[in-house]
Write a protein that holds these residues in place. Structure first.
Motif, PDB file in Angstrom:
ATOM      1  N   ILE A   1      -7.089   4.364   2.982  1.00 11.39           N
ATOM      2  CA  ILE A   1      -5.743   4.942   2.934  1.00 11.39           C
ATOM      3  C   ILE A   1      -5.242   5.412   4.301  1.00 11.39           C
ATOM      4  O   ILE A   1      -4.039   5.503   4.510  1.00 11.39           O
ATOM      5  N   GLY A   2      -6.168   5.674   5.234  1.00  9.09           N
ATOM      6  CA  GLY A   2      -5.725   6.038   6.582  1.00  9.09           C
ATOM      7  C   GLY A   2      -4.921   4.902   7.210  1.00  9.09           C
ATOM      8  O   GLY A   2      -3.840   5.106   7.757  1.00  9.09           O
ATOM      9  N   HIS A   3      -5.452   3.684   7.104  1.00 10.66           N
ATOM     10  CA  HIS A   3      -4.734   2.521   7.657  1.00 10.66           C
ATOM     11  C   HIS A   3      -3.428   2.293   6.886  1.00 10.66           C
ATOM     12  O   HIS A   3      -2.381   2.008   7.470  1.00 10.66           O
ATOM     13  N   GLN A  12      -6.007  -0.058  -2.825  1.00 13.34           N
ATOM     14  CA  GLN A  12      -5.891  -0.887  -4.037  1.00 13.34           C
ATOM     15  C   GLN A  12      -6.298  -0.110  -5.283  1.00 13.34           C
ATOM     16  O   GLN A  12      -5.702  -0.288  -6.348  1.00 13.34           O
ATOM     17  N   ALA A  13      -7.308   0.775  -5.143  1.00 12.80           N
ATOM     18  CA  ALA A  13      -7.762   1.550  -6.307  1.00 12.80           C
ATOM     19  C   ALA A  13      -6.663   2.519  -6.749  1.00 12.80           C
ATOM     20  O   ALA A  13      -6.418   2.709  -7.946  1.00 12.80           O
ATOM     21  N   LEU A  42      -4.145  -6.053   2.385  1.00  7.72           N
ATOM     22  CA  LEU A  42      -3.651  -4.675   2.240  1.00  7.72           C
ATOM     23  C   LEU A  42      -2.132  -4.643   2.372  1.00  7.72           C
ATOM     24  O   LEU A  42      -1.426  -3.999   1.588  1.00  7.72           O
ATOM     25  N   ALA A  43      -1.631  -5.371   3.367  1.00  6.12           N
ATOM     26  CA  ALA A  43      -0.184  -5.393   3.599  1.00  6.12           C
ATOM     27  C   ALA A  43       0.542  -5.932   2.362  1.00  6.12           C
ATOM     28  O   ALA A  43       1.599  -5.427   1.970  1.00  6.12           O
ATOM     29  N   LYS A  44      -0.053  -6.931   1.735  1.00  9.72           N
ATOM     30  CA  LYS A  44       0.556  -7.521   0.552  1.00  9.72           C
ATOM     31  C   LYS A  44       0.494  -6.528  -0.618  1.00  9.72           C
ATOM     32  O   LYS A  44       1.498  -6.276  -1.286  1.00  9.72           O
TER      33      LYS A  44
END
Ligand code: ME8
Length: 537
Positions: free
Chosen positions: A22-24, A314-315, A83-85
């Motif tokens: 979640i930091g990113h 995602q979680a 992640l971006a998606k």
């Protein structure tokens, strides 16, 4: 027609040694919200993210995985694209430092610096932290109880002695200070600015900019035993992506200098000291602003693989929903401060701010219109002072958000929006349209019109944060695709009485299922029903 103003915003490029957490997601989300906001506000936006793939840290991670460095980088970089998606980021480009365009750009910048006498060959003998990919002076280190020397970040350091090229950073101290002086907004928030100023005032030493003890990097032009220091390589990504070395290209001319580099507080020094000095040394304008946000901890603890508490975006998306996750991250913590993630806080925001406040408002207004106004935008009569006051406060939000988002004060913009949501909910209760239905139907139509118009503006303005949910809300208000930018703000884009509306449905579901499983959670927000009572009248 004149071309729109541009806006170039960048995330840090993430190391490919780790899984995205979640930091990113947080840093990129903040950029995504600004990129979307600026597009809606008529700007031509370039939003860049990507991965940082060279250097000793990635080299070690690839070796530990028993993989070829490039194949390893290919694989991990994909996780950041995914992640971006998953987070619905609207980046226009995704740069990888192993790309050909970047090699060309870095080698060119190096040659320019070398030709201008800003780089010289010497030897480095000192401390290095692979985890931070940073050199440290003896005076910056502390010895832990285990007898190991550690950097201020807690990273272990090792002694490095090798031939190295240096950048004459020491010669830039006064020019950097003059630059900060002339550009009070360059470093934000101000606490970070003060930190950087005192670091630079303390004196600068020349920066080692090449390594010889491993080969995973961009070769130094003319001396390929050396690979470039990973930070020189990494920072250059911001100009590569707009066409460097072709400084005459349309992209470079239009988008450089970048409007904003968004970073975490861990990498301020690289972005506000080394980067502008290098750019000025190469005769390139520095970026306009660097904003360094705070650090997330998890339920009070540092996020780390060894503690096993790394939160995968995602979680959260699966558990709470995409827009709920996006909203939470930007709302929960004043942007710039450190913040703590807890499931309890996530549930409270999802159910309180979204389901109860915004969701309930939209749902009851749309349901009442569906039931009592033949499913079409109602025809308003004359507006009372109460109507005008609500419409006026909604209308004032765009200017407020331009200011607050323009300074990256997302929390203040959101707070202002939620104040209007609160005012709209109070207005519903005070005006009691369900009573007006029997006593004064034309007045009921006016009240519902005022509310629908307020919801339209709230949805328009929260699109950058919650693109999916607000899209569905705007569908339910039959707002056409070309009526969803800020050009349709205010009366110009007002709802047309008589426009048929589709069947309403809730867009901000309440989080119930696993609620009992959330440790220590007490129901702090009042329960609401899926179909609000008012709607059934
Ligand atoms: O530093 N809370 O990459 P990196 C908030 N490759 N933000 C966090 C965070 C946390 N707990 N953890 C990470 C690098 N971040 C270099 C950057 S740029 C030219 C090169 C975010 O993979 C935050 O933005 O270590 C931080 O600055 C960044 O991830 C570090 O990512």
């Amino acid at each position: 027609m004149s071309r729109p103003e541009t806006y170039y915003i960048t995330t840090p490029i993430y190391y490919v040694n780790d899984v995205p957490h979640i930091g990113h997601a947080y840093t990129s989300l903040a950029c995504d919200v600004l990129a979307r906001f600026m597009r809606l506000d008529g700007r031509e936006v370039r939003f860049l993210t990507g991965t940082d793939e060279h250097g000793q840290k990635v080299d070690k991670a690839a070796k530990a995985a028993g993989m070829d460095q490039k194949l390893f980088a290919d694989r991990v970089s994909e996780n950041f694209r995914a992640l971006a998606k998953a987070m619905n980021f609207s980046n226009d480009d995704f740069i990888r430092t192993t790309e050909e365009r970047h090699l060309r750009s870095c080698q060119h910048l190096w040659k320019v610096l070398a030709d201008r006498g800003e780089i010289y060959l010497g030897a480095y003998a000192g401390w290095y932290a692979v985890r931070d990919e940073a050199f440290y002076g003896e005076d910056e280190l502390a010895t832990g109880p285990d007898g190991k020397k550690r950097a201020p970040s807690g990273a272990e350091v090792e002694w490095v002695e090798e031939p190295s090229y240096f950048f004459r950073l020491s010669a830039w101290q006064e020019r950097l200070l003059a630059f900060y002086e002339s550009r009070p907004d360059f470093i934000a928030p101000s606490s970070r600015r003060n930190e950087v100023l005192s670091f630079v005032k303390g004196g600068l030493t020349d920066l080692s900019v090449s390594r010889t003890s491993f080969n995973w990097g961009i070769p130094v032009p003319g001396d390929p035993k050396h690979v470039m220091y990973v930070w020189i390589d990494a920072l250059t990504n911001y100009i590569t992506a707009v066409g460097y070395p072709d400084t005459e290209s349309a992209d470079f001319r239009r988008f450089w200098p970048a409007d904003l580099h968004m970073v975490g507080k861990d990498i301020v020094r690289f972005h506000t000291v080394y980067w502008p000095a290098m750019l000025m040394a190469a005769g390139i304008e520095p970026p306009k602003r660097v904003f360094a946000h705070g650090w997330w901890t998890i339920e009070g603890q540092k996020m780390s693989k060894s503690l096993g508490n790394v939160v995968a975006p995602q979680a959260l998306i699966e558990q709470y929903g995409l827009d709920q996750t996006r909203y939470f991250l930007l709302r929960e913590v004043p942007f710039g401060n450190d913040g703590d993630f807890s499931h309890r806080a996530m549930v409270n925001r999802t159910n309180g701010d979204l389901a109860n406040d915004f969701g309930n408002l939209a749902q009851r207004v749309l349901s009442m219109i569906a039931k009592n106004c033949d499913g079409a935008v109602p025809q308003p009569g004359p507006f009372t002072a109460a109507d005008q006051s609500l419409l006026g406060s909604a209308r004032a939000l765009l200017a407020k958000c331009r200011t607050e988002f323009g300074q990256q004060a997302f929390h203040r913009g959101l707070d202002a929006i939620w104040q209007v949501i609160g005012a709209a909910n109070r207005y519903v209760d005070e005006q009691a349209p369900w009573t007006l239905k029997k006593t004064d139907p034309p007045r009921m139509a006016t009240v519902l019109y005022v509310l629908a118009e307020t919801v339209r503006q709230l949805a328009l303005l929260t699109q950058p944060i919650m693109p999916d949910s607000t899209g569905r809300l705007l569908d339910q208000l039959a707002v056409p695709a070309d009526g969803r930018t800020f050009a349709s703000w205010g009366e110009g884009g007002a709802l047309e009485p008589g426009t048929p509306l589709p069947k309403p449905e809730g867009v901000f579901p309440r989080f119930v299922e696993a609620e009992s499983a959330v440790q220590g959670h007490e129901a702090t927000s009042p329960k609401i029903e899926v179909t609000p009572k008012d709607a059934r009248r």
